[in-house]
Design a protein around this motif. Structure first.
Motif, short mmCIF file in Angstrom:
data_model
loop_
_atom_site.label_atom_id
_atom_site.label_comp_id
_atom_site.label_asym_id
_atom_site.label_seq_id
_atom_site.Cartn_x
_atom_site.Cartn_y
_atom_site.Cartn_z
N VAL A 298 0.84 -1.20 0.00
CA VAL A 298 0.00 0.00 0.00
C VAL A 298 0.87 1.26 0.00
N ILE A 299 1.91 1.25 0.85
CA ILE A 299 2.77 2.42 0.94
C ILE A 299 3.47 2.69 -0.39
N SER A 300 3.83 1.63 -1.08
CA SER A 300 4.71 1.77 -2.25
C SER A 300 4.00 2.29 -3.51
N CYS A 301 2.67 2.43 -3.50
CA CYS A 301 1.97 2.94 -4.69
C CYS A 301 2.57 4.28 -5.12
N PRO A 302 2.91 4.43 -6.40
CA PRO A 302 3.61 5.65 -6.85
C PRO A 302 2.69 6.80 -7.23
N CYS A 303 1.50 6.86 -6.61
CA CYS A 303 0.52 7.89 -6.99
C CYS A 303 1.08 9.30 -6.90
N ALA A 597 10.64 15.03 -3.81
CA ALA A 597 11.35 14.85 -2.54
C ALA A 597 10.38 14.46 -1.43
N LEU A 598 9.24 15.13 -1.37
CA LEU A 598 8.23 14.84 -0.34
C LEU A 598 7.77 13.39 -0.42
N ALA A 599 7.44 12.94 -1.63
CA ALA A 599 6.94 11.58 -1.80
C ALA A 599 7.99 10.55 -1.43
N LEU A 600 9.21 10.73 -1.91
CA LEU A 600 10.25 9.73 -1.67
C LEU A 600 10.64 9.65 -0.19
N VAL A 601 10.77 10.82 0.44
CA VAL A 601 11.20 10.83 1.84
C VAL A 601 10.14 10.19 2.74
N ILE A 602 8.88 10.61 2.59
CA ILE A 602 7.83 10.08 3.46
C ILE A 602 7.60 8.60 3.20
N PHE A 622 -1.96 6.81 4.87
CA PHE A 622 -1.43 8.18 4.87
C PHE A 622 -0.26 8.31 3.91
N ALA A 623 0.65 7.32 3.94
CA ALA A 623 1.83 7.39 3.09
C ALA A 623 1.46 7.35 1.61
N ASP A 624 0.34 6.69 1.28
CA ASP A 624 -0.08 6.63 -0.12
C ASP A 624 -1.00 7.80 -0.46
N VAL A 625 -2.23 7.75 0.07
CA VAL A 625 -3.23 8.75 -0.30
C VAL A 625 -2.89 10.12 0.26
N GLY A 626 -2.49 10.16 1.52
CA GLY A 626 -2.19 11.44 2.15
C GLY A 626 -1.08 12.20 1.45
N VAL A 627 0.02 11.50 1.18
CA VAL A 627 1.14 12.15 0.51
C VAL A 627 0.73 12.57 -0.90
N SER A 628 -0.07 11.73 -1.56
CA SER A 628 -0.53 12.08 -2.91
C SER A 628 -1.32 13.39 -2.89
#
Length: 644
Positions: A298-303, A597-602, A622-628
């Protein structure tokens, strides 16, 4: 160059990048057909009912399953279709594997929650994409709905595409001008803000050329059509706006390539997380590590990466459109941010292009009146600004009834023949080509006149800088490493303008081929990874506009050559728009780098916590949808760029 070939491309950059990374495009399409937000709201109600319902699993499970199918059914179907097509490692697969896996190990609420929040995030992202896209497609408001044509003494309301060249159209107050033309009756003011970004209405009177898309503010105008709708400036602009996504930037291409490698890599990594620890570590629970592997998926989705980059470019292009700057695609927006050398045409670009004769120097035994008469004979059929200035100085009726055949010599002047006289009017190159002696250098822009091979004198003309040109050049000096002027005007005139503007490198006396040759030399001196741009009026500068890394047409909204050859079209002739375009591009690229940078770091941080067992499925969401969503919100900032 191939970059200037514009192919029809009906999809947005966001969707194109999503499809390239096998993003849930099908799922998004499904939102609208099943009611979109209403369907998600119903799924949320069923999910909440499952959480709050009293009783055992036999009561809760049907509610969870119903909510899951409602919000995730389209994802499941898309994943199956992609599997049949051989597209295994995509976002649909990641969501399907993670949520079905949660069901298999009995984590029903989390499985539904992941799909529900994921789909909610997708809807919000699609809304954001639509908002960014609409800022460009707002140009579609330019399209006139109808035209009032005067036929047989009566007014007919017809489709603009049915109006022929030469017909008279009538525009009432508040209505949009349907086709390019010239005003033959009426007067008032027209609002051209949709085309140029200029909020102040301009005066409209008989003889003024007007463009389709403008609005008559307070007068009834009668306009003789000069172009069919298909060939009008507004039709070409609409086509460019619709197809702007066809030019992908290198950043978008990098993300596409990155996701194609990244997605299968994380799938195999998740499989290793699920299988290897139970095999290699004593007392390691398969269920525990399988759950962690699902979190990993789930976290790894590149959205966030896949969507925010093209959205950033769309935001930048939309922000530019609001400021009267039409950028044909993300690749050109990116080039603007990497400018090293910026070359300008002079006349009509940095100067007003409105010449006036300042001095008349006849040869011995030639009167001023005779010199002006010969000049008027030669220039009477030309629309060039210099020719207009000569005719104005000579008098409107000078040589009016004489029979003259004229042939233009590109970059040199004109050759004219009357019944018994062959007249040359042009620059020193024209005089040298015909071996005319006596043409001495003058100051600024000069027109030399010869008759039957004998030098008759010269006219000196002056041209003024555009308002704001000096301030714009000063601002660009802080944004671009090198500023250059390339002009077909005389060397002395070009050097004078360069001195007034503070530009240290200037080349005059260039034919169109010479401009291209000089530009190529400048391009060869530009550091690798940087770009060279040329700014011109878009008509006689079409070859050099096309040859530059980036062609910028200035104040050439009505010019077919500008729209076809240039990559950026400034809808007004204000030099300050160039600096605004450069600043906007730099801001857009900063936003995109922040997103990456935001996506990769989080994601890296939460992935590490997930493998260590310190992050659950909610953290993964959060790491997937939230960061997206954070990245998408950041991507929209260039959309609200305000020209200073």
């Amino acid at each position: 160059m191939s970059a200037h070939t514009h192919h029809a491309h009906q999809e947005t950059a966001a969707c194109d990048s999503c499809r390239a990374c096998a993003c849930a495009h099908g799922a998004k399409a499904g939102h609208s057909s099943f009611g979109g937000w209403k369907k998600l709201a119903l799924a949320a109600v069923l999910f909440a009912a499952g959480l709050l319902a009293p009783g055992g699993l036999w009561v809760k499970l049907p509610l969870y399953l119903a909510a899951y199918v409602l919000c995730g059914g389209e994802i499941l179907l898309t994943s199956l279709r992609n599997l049949r097509a051989g597209e295994v490692f995509d976002e649909n697969f990641l969501m399907t594997a993670a949520t079905l896996g949660a069901f298999l190990i009995g984590e029903y609420p989390e499985g539904v929650a992941v799909m529900l929040f994921y789909q909610t995030g997708e809807m919000l992202q699609e809304y954001a994409a639509g908002k960014s896209r609409r800022s460009i497609v707002k140009l579609m408001d330019l399209r006139p709905d109808f035209a009032r044509v005067l036929r047989g003494g009566k007014e007919e309301k017809v489709n603009p595409q049915e109006v022929k060249v030469g017909e008279i159209t009538r525009v009432r107050p508040g209505e949009r001008i349907a086709l390019d033309g010239v005003i033959t009756g009426g007067e008032g003011r027209i609002d051209a803000s949709a085309l140029t970004g200029e909020s102040r209405p301009v005066r409209a009177e008989i003889g003024r050329e007007v463009l389709a898309g403008c609005i008559s503010v307070d007068g009834v105008l009668e306009i003789r059509t000069q172009k069919t709708y298909e060939n009008s400036a507004v039709a070409k602009i609409l086509e460019l706006a619709e197809n702007a996504a066809g030019k992908k930037s290198s950043a978008e291409k990098f993300i596409t390539r990155f996701a194609r490698v990244y997605t299968p890599a994380v799938v195999f990594a998740a499989a290793a997380v699920a299988v290897l620890p139970p095999l290699l570590i004593a007392d390691a629970s398969f269920k525990t590590w399988f759950y962690r592997a699902l979190i990993f998926l789930v976290i790894s989705c590149p959205c966030a990466l896949v969507l925010s980059v093209p959205l950033g470019f769309f935001g930048g292009i939309g922000g530019a459109a609001k400021n009267g700057i039409l950028i044909k695609g993300g690749s050109y927006l990116e080039l603007l941010s990497r400018l090293h050398t910026l070359a300008f045409d002079k006349t009509g670009t940095l100067t007003r292009g409105v010449f006036e004769v300042t001095d008349v120097f006849p040869a011995p035994d030639v009167s001023k009146e005779e010199l002006l008469r010969l000049a008027a004979l030669a220039e009477r059929h030309s629309n060039h600004p210099i020719a207009k200035a000569v005719l104005k100085a000579a008098g409107a009726d000078n040589a009016k009834n004489a029979r003259v055949s004229v042939r233009e010599a590109a970059g040199e002047g004109v050759e004219a023949e009357t019944e018994n006289t062959r007249i040359l009017a042009g620059n020193e190159r024209l005089m040298r080509r015909f071996n005319v002696r006596g043409a001495e250098p003058g100051r600024g822009t000069c027109v030399y006149i010869a008759a039957n091979g004998v030098f008759k004198g010269r006219l000196e003309l002056g041209d003024k800088l555009k308002p704001g040109a000096k301030a714009a050049i000063k601002e660009l000096g802080g944004l671009v490493k090198r500023l250059v002027i390339l002009s077909g005007d005389s060397v002395s005139a070009v050097e004078k303008t360069a001195h007034e503007l503070g530009v240290t490198q200037a080349y005059g006396g260039l034919l169109p081929a010479g401009k291209v040759e000089t530009l190529e030399k400048l391009m060869s001196e530009t550091p690798q990874g940087s770009a060279t741009a040329f700014v011109g009026d878009g008509i006689n500068d079409a070859p050099v506009l096309a040859r530059a890394d980036l062609g910028i047409a200035m104040g050439a909204l009505g010019s077919d050559a500008a729209i076809e050859a240039a990559d950026v079209v400034l809808m007004t002739d204000e030099p300050k728009k160039i600096a605004a375009a450069v600043r906007l591009s730099q801001k857009t690229l900063r936003v995109i780098k922040q997103n990456i940078a935001l996506a990769l770091v989080i994601k890296a941080a939460v992935l590490t916590l997930g493998v260590m067992g310190l992050a659950n499925m909610w953290g993964a969401v959060f790491a997937d949808v939230g960061v997206s969503l954070l990245a998408v919100a950041n991507s929209l900032r260039p959309l609200y760029f305000k020209e200073i």
